[in-house]
Design an enzyme around this catalytic site. Structure first.
Site, mmCIF file in Angstrom:
data_model
loop_
_atom_site.group_PDB
_atom_site.id
_atom_site.type_symbol
_atom_site.label_atom_id
_atom_site.label_comp_id
_atom_site.label_asym_id
_atom_site.label_seq_id
_atom_site.Cartn_x
_atom_site.Cartn_y
_atom_site.Cartn_z
ATOM 1 N N LYS A 158 93.964 -3.345 -24.798
ATOM 2 C CA LYS A 158 95.124 -4.357 -24.405
ATOM 3 C C LYS A 158 95.359 -5.468 -25.310
ATOM 4 O O LYS A 158 96.508 -5.628 -25.589
ATOM 5 C CB LYS A 158 94.352 -4.827 -23.110
ATOM 6 C CG LYS A 158 94.203 -3.991 -21.972
ATOM 7 C CD LYS A 158 93.634 -4.564 -20.758
ATOM 8 C CE LYS A 158 92.242 -4.710 -20.825
ATOM 9 N NZ LYS A 158 91.249 -3.471 -20.663
ATOM 10 N N ILE A 159 94.403 -5.808 -26.012
ATOM 11 C CA ILE A 159 94.675 -7.254 -26.968
ATOM 12 C C ILE A 159 95.109 -6.542 -28.347
ATOM 13 O O ILE A 159 96.175 -7.119 -28.912
ATOM 14 C CB ILE A 159 93.399 -8.016 -27.134
ATOM 15 C CG1 ILE A 159 92.924 -8.426 -25.907
ATOM 16 C CG2 ILE A 159 93.569 -9.101 -28.270
ATOM 17 C CD1 ILE A 159 91.650 -9.350 -25.666
ATOM 18 N N PRO A 212 85.460 -4.323 -28.507
ATOM 19 C CA PRO A 212 84.364 -4.952 -27.925
ATOM 20 C C PRO A 212 82.940 -4.664 -28.554
ATOM 21 O O PRO A 212 83.091 -4.313 -29.436
ATOM 22 C CB PRO A 212 84.119 -4.390 -26.246
ATOM 23 C CG PRO A 212 84.642 -2.784 -27.008
ATOM 24 C CD PRO A 212 85.674 -2.867 -27.806
ATOM 25 N N SER A 228 87.136 -11.522 -31.226
ATOM 26 C CA SER A 228 86.584 -10.510 -30.140
ATOM 27 C C SER A 228 85.298 -11.136 -29.943
ATOM 28 O O SER A 228 85.089 -11.652 -28.859
ATOM 29 C CB SER A 228 86.622 -8.933 -30.876
ATOM 30 O OG SER A 228 86.496 -8.196 -29.751
ATOM 31 N N ARG A 229 84.357 -10.820 -30.825
ATOM 32 C CA ARG A 229 82.823 -11.223 -30.267
ATOM 33 C C ARG A 229 82.185 -11.622 -31.798
ATOM 34 O O ARG A 229 82.232 -10.708 -32.740
ATOM 35 C CB ARG A 229 82.037 -10.144 -29.732
ATOM 36 C CG ARG A 229 82.466 -10.107 -28.243
ATOM 37 C CD ARG A 229 81.976 -11.562 -27.477
ATOM 38 N NE ARG A 229 82.346 -11.408 -25.957
ATOM 39 C CZ ARG A 229 83.476 -11.817 -25.386
ATOM 40 N NH1 ARG A 229 84.385 -12.628 -26.239
ATOM 41 N NH2 ARG A 229 83.709 -11.859 -24.047
ATOM 42 N N ASP A 285 87.359 -16.895 -34.103
ATOM 43 C CA ASP A 285 87.401 -17.622 -32.800
ATOM 44 C C ASP A 285 86.128 -17.618 -32.085
ATOM 45 O O ASP A 285 85.745 -18.185 -31.027
ATOM 46 C CB ASP A 285 88.355 -17.327 -31.925
ATOM 47 C CG ASP A 285 88.632 -18.304 -30.401
ATOM 48 O OD1 ASP A 285 88.939 -19.299 -30.713
ATOM 49 O OD2 ASP A 285 88.534 -17.381 -29.393
ATOM 50 N N GLU A 312 77.360 -18.403 -31.129
ATOM 51 C CA GLU A 312 78.079 -19.470 -30.635
ATOM 52 C C GLU A 312 77.589 -20.053 -29.189
ATOM 53 O O GLU A 312 77.801 -21.227 -28.826
ATOM 54 C CB GLU A 312 79.585 -18.924 -30.204
ATOM 55 C CG GLU A 312 79.497 -17.918 -29.244
ATOM 56 C CD GLU A 312 80.989 -17.590 -28.853
ATOM 57 O OE1 GLU A 312 81.874 -17.343 -29.799
ATOM 58 O OE2 GLU A 312 81.358 -17.508 -27.567
ATOM 59 N N HIS A 330 86.166 -20.419 -29.528
ATOM 60 C CA HIS A 330 86.349 -19.578 -28.306
ATOM 61 C C HIS A 330 87.319 -19.941 -27.534
ATOM 62 O O HIS A 330 87.237 -20.269 -26.259
ATOM 63 C CB HIS A 330 85.153 -19.350 -27.812
ATOM 64 C CG HIS A 330 85.177 -17.911 -27.082
ATOM 65 N ND1 HIS A 330 84.045 -17.003 -27.068
ATOM 66 C CD2 HIS A 330 86.018 -17.285 -26.393
ATOM 67 C CE1 HIS A 330 84.087 -15.852 -26.521
ATOM 68 N NE2 HIS A 330 85.399 -15.881 -26.004
HETATM 69 P P1 NAD Z 1 89.802 -3.240 -24.311
HETATM 70 O O1 NAD Z 1 88.676 -2.497 -23.713
HETATM 71 O O2 NAD Z 1 91.504 -3.036 -23.648
HETATM 72 O O3 NAD Z 1 90.064 -2.481 -25.702
HETATM 73 C C1 NAD Z 1 89.078 -2.327 -26.740
HETATM 74 C C2 NAD Z 1 89.454 -1.259 -27.701
HETATM 75 O O4 NAD Z 1 88.541 -1.074 -28.466
HETATM 76 C C3 NAD Z 1 89.481 0.066 -27.072
HETATM 77 O O5 NAD Z 1 90.505 0.707 -27.187
HETATM 78 C C4 NAD Z 1 88.303 1.006 -27.279
HETATM 79 O O6 NAD Z 1 88.507 2.253 -27.361
HETATM 80 C C5 NAD Z 1 88.009 0.172 -28.621
HETATM 81 N N1 NAD Z 1 86.823 0.392 -29.302
HETATM 82 C C6 NAD Z 1 85.455 0.460 -28.641
HETATM 83 N N2 NAD Z 1 84.535 0.730 -29.256
HETATM 84 C C7 NAD Z 1 85.192 0.975 -30.481
HETATM 85 C C8 NAD Z 1 84.597 1.364 -31.749
HETATM 86 N N3 NAD Z 1 83.278 1.504 -32.036
HETATM 87 N N4 NAD Z 1 85.208 1.354 -32.953
HETATM 88 C C9 NAD Z 1 86.844 0.986 -32.763
HETATM 89 N N5 NAD Z 1 87.381 0.831 -31.362
HETATM 90 C C10 NAD Z 1 86.559 0.883 -30.374
HETATM 91 O O7 NAD Z 1 89.456 -4.619 -24.549
HETATM 92 P P2 NAD Z 1 90.327 -5.956 -24.711
HETATM 93 O O8 NAD Z 1 90.829 -6.295 -23.343
HETATM 94 O O9 NAD Z 1 91.396 -5.454 -25.665
HETATM 95 O O10 NAD Z 1 89.442 -7.090 -25.440
HETATM 96 C C11 NAD Z 1 88.782 -6.842 -26.611
HETATM 97 C C12 NAD Z 1 87.612 -7.730 -26.821
HETATM 98 O O11 NAD Z 1 88.206 -8.897 -27.095
HETATM 99 C C13 NAD Z 1 86.777 -7.855 -25.768
HETATM 100 O O12 NAD Z 1 85.745 -6.938 -25.874
HETATM 101 C C14 NAD Z 1 86.378 -9.240 -25.891
HETATM 102 O O13 NAD Z 1 84.943 -9.118 -26.699
HETATM 103 C C15 NAD Z 1 87.399 -9.839 -26.641
HETATM 104 N N6 NAD Z 1 87.862 -11.088 -25.933
HETATM 105 C C16 NAD Z 1 87.983 -12.180 -26.670
HETATM 106 C C17 NAD Z 1 88.536 -13.352 -26.044
HETATM 107 C C18 NAD Z 1 88.608 -14.862 -26.692
HETATM 108 O O14 NAD Z 1 88.936 -15.671 -25.909
HETATM 109 N N7 NAD Z 1 88.210 -14.898 -27.923
HETATM 110 C C19 NAD Z 1 89.229 -13.367 -24.722
HETATM 111 C C20 NAD Z 1 89.059 -12.018 -24.062
HETATM 112 C C21 NAD Z 1 88.526 -10.962 -24.857
#
Ligand code: NAD
Length: 334
Positions: free
Chosen positions: A154-155, A206, A233-234, A258, A263, A295
């Site tokens: 999604k992101i 993730p 991300s993390r 971020d 953290e 964050h």
């Molecule tokens: P999502 O599940 O929609 O997308 C994650 C993508 O990563 C998927 O397309 C998945 O196939 C891919 N993926 C999984 N394992 C992988 C790997 N080994 N190699 C390559 N790609 C891989 O998640 P999202 O909603 O886009 O969120 C992504 C991450 O952003 C979350 O897991 C979270 O950790 C982080 N996040 C951070 C904040 C913030 O405030 N900083 C807020 C929300 C989410």
């Protein structure tokens, strides 16, 4: 539903109280983090509501069970901080907010890129100090550069589209190809190709056992000298020791984060009066080409509203015995 909301900040109570007028849950806001030592506060509650730096390990979960808690509602998308096996074993349901506002995080990644590149944070301070010099503020045109996106969910897909809009060539790596995104001109490549070919790399996958320390000495060495690395991300996607080494060697050109590996001991609190005990973040803060935010990528009004509404709906569905559309199961890890 009687709910104990942990790690509560002013914005949590504000947005949850407004959204709750449509749900009427009985919510108590606790400022403390949930961890095994504070889990006794949950006694007599049906639900706990937690954020990313609460510690939902086996010990905490065992105590929650003892106190009668039936469901843990995450105010986040990521669930890497929860012991899923323990939640499963103790039969405590887990729900999350899978998508609240992908734009908020993608736009923050862009903010980190543009700030690091054009050094507007330094320019702001300079000008306020009566220093109108441009020395050492040189940036580069982002349009025309190659941007690598790791994780196009999604992101990542919103971020990729933003970068296409800026005129970048976008490379992507994911376990699954997003066909719709590929049709917009994003080029799916192997991880090795992305690392070697990108001027800017942004992490949007993730944190899982597979992606922990995805950015390490070896993968850093495959990147172009001068690469800009962005992580919203993390924290543990990056090996902090290895990135510090790479920054010292001037291989990585700039870093925008971020999220940070350690953290949970630092973020979301004012620690400006304390002696910083974390030597790694202290070292990162000394680099002129490192930008750290605490964050806040998710932190927009739209995201806060959506987090509150989805969380309260998750609790309502549980209360009414409906299907939990946002349930996280142990199988999600496997
Ligand atoms: P999502 O599940 O929609 O997308 C994650 C993508 O990563 C998927 O397309 C998945 O196939 C891919 N993926 C999984 N394992 C992988 C790997 N080994 N190699 C390559 N790609 C891989 O998640 P999202 O909603 O886009 O969120 C992504 C991450 O952003 C979350 O897991 C979270 O950790 C982080 N996040 C951070 C904040 C913030 O405030 N900083 C807020 C929300 C989410």
């Amino acid at each position: 539903m009687k709910t104990a909301l942990f790690s509560s900040k002013s914005y949590d109570s504000e947005y949850f109280s407004v959204a709750n007028t449509a749900f009427d849950h009985d919510i108590t806001f606790f400022e403390t983090r949930l961890k095994s030592r504070t889990a006794d506060l949950a006694e007599g509650y049906d639900a706990v509501c937690v954020f990313v730096n609460d510690v939902i390990d086996r010990e905490t979960i065992a105590k929650l069970k003892e106190h009668g808690v039936k469901i843990i509602a995450l105010r986040s998308a990521g669930f890497n901080h929860v012991d899923l096996a323990a939640a499963d074993e103790y039969d405590i349901k887990l729900v999350r907010v899978p998508a609240y506002s992908p734009q908020s995080i993608a736009e923050h990644a862009l903010a980190l890129i543009l700030t690091l590149n054009r050094k507007t944070h330094k320019a702001y301070n300079r000008v306020r100090d009566g220093n109108f010099s441009l020395e050492r503020l040189t940036g580069f045109n982002v349009g025309g550069r190659t941007v690598g996106v790791i994780g196009t969910g999604k992101i990542g897909s919103v971020f990729a589209r933003i970068m296409l809009g800026l005129g970048c060539h976008v490379l992507a790596y994911d376990k699954y190809v997003n066909k719709e995104l590929a049709d917009t001109g994003v080029e799916y490549v192997s991880l090795d190709k992305l690392l070697a070919g990108s001027d800017i790399i942004s992490l949007h996958c993730p944190l899982t056992p597979e992606t922990a320390y995805l950015i390490n000495r070896q993968t850093l060495s495959m990147m172009k000298p001068g690469v800009m690395l962005i992580n919203t991300s993390r924290g543990a996607l990056i090996n902090t020791n290895d990135i510090i080494e790479s920054l010292k060697k001037e291989h990585v050109g700039s870093l925008g984060i971020d999220v940070y590996e350690q953290e949970e001991k630092l973020f979301f609190r004012d620690r400006s009066h304390e002696i910083l005990q974390d030597d790694q973040i202290a070292r990162l803060m000394t680099f002129p080409n490192v930008l750290i935010t605490a964050h806040q990528a998710f932190f927009t009004r739209e995201a806060l509203e959506q987090i509150a509404v989805t969380t309260l709906q998750n609790l309502k569905d549980f209360e009414e015995g409906k299907e939990l559309v946002n349930e996280v199961r142990l199988s999600d890890l496997q």
